[in-house]
Write a protein that holds these residues in place. Structure first.
Motif, PDB file in Angstrom:
ATOM      1  N   ALA A  85       0.805  -1.230   0.000  1.00  0.00           N
ATOM      2  CA  ALA A  85       0.000   0.000   0.000  1.00  0.00           C
ATOM      3  C   ALA A  85       0.834   1.274   0.000  1.00  0.00           C
ATOM      4  O   ALA A  85       1.852   1.390   0.686  1.00  0.00           O
ATOM      5  N   ILE A  86       0.366   2.220  -0.793  1.00  0.00           N
ATOM      6  CA  ILE A  86       0.938   3.569  -0.810  1.00  0.00           C
ATOM      7  C   ILE A  86       0.115   4.455   0.120  1.00  0.00           C
ATOM      8  O   ILE A  86      -1.030   4.140   0.457  1.00  0.00           O
ATOM      9  N   PRO A  87       0.663   5.584   0.570  1.00  0.00           N
ATOM     10  CA  PRO A  87      -0.093   6.455   1.469  1.00  0.00           C
ATOM     11  C   PRO A  87      -1.275   7.106   0.768  1.00  0.00           C
ATOM     12  O   PRO A  87      -1.248   7.327  -0.452  1.00  0.00           O
ATOM     13  N   ALA A  88      -2.295   7.409   1.542  1.00  0.00           N
ATOM     14  CA  ALA A  88      -3.485   8.066   0.982  1.00  0.00           C
ATOM     15  C   ALA A  88      -3.144   9.433   0.395  1.00  0.00           C
ATOM     16  O   ALA A  88      -3.855   9.923  -0.491  1.00  0.00           O
ATOM     17  N   THR A  89      -2.058  10.032   0.853  1.00  0.00           N
ATOM     18  CA  THR A  89      -1.655  11.334   0.314  1.00  0.00           C
ATOM     19  C   THR A  89      -1.308  11.252  -1.170  1.00  0.00           C
ATOM     20  O   THR A  89      -1.433  12.247  -1.893  1.00  0.00           O
ATOM     21  N   ALA A  90      -0.891  10.067  -1.646  1.00  0.00           N
ATOM     22  CA  ALA A  90      -0.586   9.917  -3.075  1.00  0.00           C
ATOM     23  C   ALA A  90      -1.849  10.084  -3.910  1.00  0.00           C
ATOM     24  O   ALA A  90      -1.818  10.684  -4.993  1.00  0.00           O
ATOM     25  N   ILE A  91      -2.971   9.594  -3.413  1.00  0.00           N
ATOM     26  CA  ILE A  91      -4.240   9.745  -4.124  1.00  0.00           C
ATOM     27  C   ILE A  91      -4.731  11.182  -3.998  1.00  0.00           C
ATOM     28  O   ILE A  91      -5.248  11.757  -4.967  1.00  0.00           O
ATOM     29  N   ALA A  92      -4.542  11.771  -2.826  1.00  0.00           N
ATOM     30  CA  ALA A  92      -4.916  13.180  -2.643  1.00  0.00           C
ATOM     31  C   ALA A  92      -4.157  14.073  -3.613  1.00  0.00           C
ATOM     32  O   ALA A  92      -4.721  15.027  -4.175  1.00  0.00           O
ATOM     33  N   ASP A  93      -2.889  13.766  -3.836  1.00  0.00           N
ATOM     34  CA  ASP A  93      -2.101  14.561  -4.790  1.00  0.00           C
ATOM     35  C   ASP A  93      -2.621  14.409  -6.210  1.00  0.00           C
ATOM     36  O   ASP A  93      -2.630  15.371  -6.991  1.00  0.00           O
ATOM     37  N   ALA A  94      -3.066  13.209  -6.572  1.00  0.00           N
ATOM     38  CA  ALA A  94      -3.632  12.988  -7.906  1.00  0.00           C
ATOM     39  C   ALA A  94      -4.913  13.792  -8.080  1.00  0.00           C
ATOM     40  O   ALA A  94      -5.149  14.392  -9.140  1.00  0.00           O
ATOM     41  N   ILE A  95      -5.744  13.808  -7.048  1.00  0.00           N
ATOM     42  CA  ILE A  95      -6.972  14.606  -7.095  1.00  0.00           C
ATOM     43  C   ILE A  95      -6.635  16.083  -7.222  1.00  0.00           C
ATOM     44  O   ILE A  95      -7.225  16.805  -8.026  1.00  0.00           O
ATOM     45  N   GLY A  96      -5.665  16.519  -6.439  1.00  0.00           N
ATOM     46  CA  GLY A  96      -5.240  17.921  -6.509  1.00  0.00           C
ATOM     47  C   GLY A  96      -4.745  18.292  -7.894  1.00  0.00           C
ATOM     48  O   GLY A  96      -5.058  19.377  -8.396  1.00  0.00           O
ATOM     49  N   PHE A  97      -4.011  17.397  -8.529  1.00  0.00           N
ATOM     50  CA  PHE A  97      -3.521  17.649  -9.887  1.00  0.00           C
ATOM     51  C   PHE A  97      -4.683  17.883 -10.853  1.00  0.00           C
ATOM     52  O   PHE A  97      -4.665  18.820 -11.655  1.00  0.00           O
ATOM     53  N   ALA A  98      -5.695  17.027 -10.787  1.00  0.00           N
ATOM     54  CA  ALA A  98      -6.841  17.168 -11.684  1.00  0.00           C
ATOM     55  C   ALA A  98      -7.575  18.474 -11.446  1.00  0.00           C
ATOM     56  O   ALA A  98      -7.984  19.163 -12.398  1.00  0.00           O
ATOM     57  N   LEU A  99      -7.725  18.852 -10.187  1.00  0.00           N
ATOM     58  CA  LEU A  99      -8.455  20.078  -9.852  1.00  0.00           C
ATOM     59  C   LEU A  99      -7.709  21.328 -10.300  1.00  0.00           C
ATOM     60  O   LEU A  99      -8.330  22.344 -10.623  1.00  0.00           O
ATOM     61  N   GLU A 100      -6.396  21.256 -10.318  1.00  0.00           N
ATOM     62  CA  GLU A 100      -5.593  22.456 -10.559  1.00  0.00           C
ATOM     63  C   GLU A 100      -5.373  22.764 -12.039  1.00  0.00           C
ATOM     64  O   GLU A 100      -4.741  23.762 -12.377  1.00  0.00           O
ATOM     65  N   GLN A 101      -5.920  21.931 -12.924  1.00  0.00           N
ATOM     66  CA  GLN A 101      -5.780  22.198 -14.356  1.00  0.00           C
ATOM     67  C   GLN A 101      -6.701  23.349 -14.779  1.00  0.00           C
ATOM     68  O   GLN A 101      -7.699  23.623 -14.126  1.00  0.00           O
ATOM     69  N   PRO A 102      -6.377  24.020 -15.874  1.00  0.00           N
ATOM     70  CA  PRO A 102      -7.264  25.079 -16.374  1.00  0.00           C
ATOM     71  C   PRO A 102      -8.655  24.541 -16.669  1.00  0.00           C
ATOM     72  O   PRO A 102      -8.834  23.340 -16.913  1.00  0.00           O
ATOM     73  N   ALA A 103      -9.643  25.422 -16.653  1.00  0.00           N
ATOM     74  CA  ALA A 103     -11.034  25.010 -16.852  1.00  0.00           C
ATOM     75  C   ALA A 103     -11.253  24.318 -18.191  1.00  0.00           C
ATOM     76  O   ALA A 103     -12.200  23.541 -18.347  1.00  0.00           O
ATOM     77  N   THR A 104     -10.387  24.572 -19.158  1.00  0.00           N
ATOM     78  CA  THR A 104     -10.519  23.953 -20.484  1.00  0.00           C
ATOM     79  C   THR A 104      -9.873  22.568 -20.554  1.00  0.00           C
ATOM     80  O   THR A 104      -9.950  21.905 -21.589  1.00  0.00           O
ATOM     81  N   VAL A 105      -9.237  22.136 -19.474  1.00  0.00           N
ATOM     82  CA  VAL A 105      -8.549  20.837 -19.444  1.00  0.00           C
ATOM     83  C   VAL A 105      -9.290  19.907 -18.488  1.00  0.00           C
ATOM     84  O   VAL A 105      -9.413  20.190 -17.301  1.00  0.00           O
ATOM     85  N   ASP A 106      -9.781  18.801 -19.017  1.00  0.00           N
ATOM     86  CA  ASP A 106     -10.516  17.825 -18.222  1.00  0.00           C
ATOM     87  C   ASP A 106      -9.680  16.555 -18.124  1.00  0.00           C
ATOM     88  O   ASP A 106      -9.529  15.807 -19.105  1.00  0.00           O
ATOM     89  N   VAL A 107      -9.114  16.307 -16.960  1.00  0.00           N
ATOM     90  CA  VAL A 107      -8.364  15.075 -16.722  1.00  0.00           C
ATOM     91  C   VAL A 107      -9.390  13.983 -16.432  1.00  0.00           C
ATOM     92  O   VAL A 107      -9.982  13.939 -15.359  1.00  0.00           O
ATOM     93  N   ASN A 108      -9.599  13.086 -17.379  1.00  0.00           N
ATOM     94  CA  ASN A 108     -10.726  12.151 -17.291  1.00  0.00           C
ATOM     95  C   ASN A 108     -10.468  10.949 -16.392  1.00  0.00           C
ATOM     96  O   ASN A 108     -11.355  10.527 -15.651  1.00  0.00           O
ATOM     97  N   GLU A 109      -9.280  10.353 -16.484  1.00  0.00           N
ATOM     98  CA  GLU A 109      -9.003   9.155 -15.698  1.00  0.00           C
ATOM     99  C   GLU A 109      -7.567   9.161 -15.192  1.00  0.00           C
ATOM    100  O   GLU A 109      -6.638   9.487 -15.930  1.00  0.00           O
TER     101      GLU A 109
END
Length: 247
Positions: A214-238
């Motif tokens: 198992a990896i720490p839950a913070t690794a998933i939190a960082d992935a979520i943060g990455f998706a949220l921080e993209q410009p409004a015209t960029v949709d990180v789908n998966e």
């Protein structure tokens, strides 16, 4: 309301925020300056989370939440909207994983996975979608699993629920223009997901594998943060996030 830009602080709602990925995401996004509304059934843990976040200079409110009840999610969303005036992001994180062979006929566990993992996700979408459409912007992040991409023994029903979350996410994405949709599929992650229900042998085997990989839950939190921080015209789908040692 115009779409958010990466520099704007967002109003983020997180379900299942009392532990694991939900808690880590709440801490990560609050530390980044976003206004977080955290929901879960264990309100004592939410209160401690809010205390920690505020002590670190972040903004986090919390509310009792049972995602299996549509009215509970509607109240959760309404409370956030009343406080902040908008809903920018929903992280549909609440989930359960009581593993067992299908021959065990643990139908109550099957029903619980359907209620939390599928209905809970749908209830979240139903609660925020009208407000996001009215705003003309929004972002829904659904937490699936690598189990949304493969099927393993003792996990058939859990995999079925996560395949459903994946299908719902893709359907919503195709129907949306102003609303971004992201599916995040974690592999083995440090959490309490294996601590409730299921067949003892199946749960013990999964816990042993998790302890090894198992990896720490913070690794998933960082992935979520990455998706949220993209410009409004960029949709990180998966996004699929696995330990390097997990097949």
């Amino acid at each position: 309301m115009p779409a958010s830009t990466p520099l704007e602080k967002k109003v983020v709602l997180i379900t299942g925020a009392s532990s694991g990925i939900g808690e880590a995401t709440a801490r990560r996004l609050a530390a980044a300056g976003h206004q977080v509304m955290a929901g879960a059934r264990r309100t004592g843990r939410l209160a401690k989370l809010a205390e920690d976040v505020r002590a670190a200079g972040g903004a986090l409110e919390h509310c009792a939440l049972d995602v299996t009840r549509r009215d509970s999610l509607e109240s959760f969303v309404e409370a956030a909207h009343d406080r902040y005036g908008r809903i920018d992001v929903l992280v549909n994180n609440a989930g359960v994983m009581p593993l067992s062979p299908m021959a065990d006929l643990r139908v109550d566990d099957w029903d619980r996975m359907i209620d939390v993992n599928i209905r809970g996700t749908l209830h979240g979408i139903a609660a925020v979608l009208p407000r996001m459409r009215e705003q003309g912007a929004g972002h829904i992040v659904n937490i699936a699993s690598v189990a949304a991409h493969r099927v393993d023994p003792t996990a058939a029903v859990y995999c079925a629920t996560k395949y459903a979350v994946r299908a719902l996410s893709e359907g919503l994405r195709q129907e949306s223009r102003d609303i971004r949709v992201t599916l995040v599929s974690p592999g083995f992650t440090q959490s309490e997901l294996l601590d409730q229900g299921g067949a003892p042998e199946a749960q013990a085997a999964a816990r042993a594998a998790a302890q090894q990989h198992a990896i720490p839950a913070t690794a998933i939190a960082d992935a979520i943060g990455f998706a949220l921080e993209q410009p409004a015209t960029v949709d990180v789908n998966e996004i699929v996030v696995r330990p390097t040692t997990q097949h």
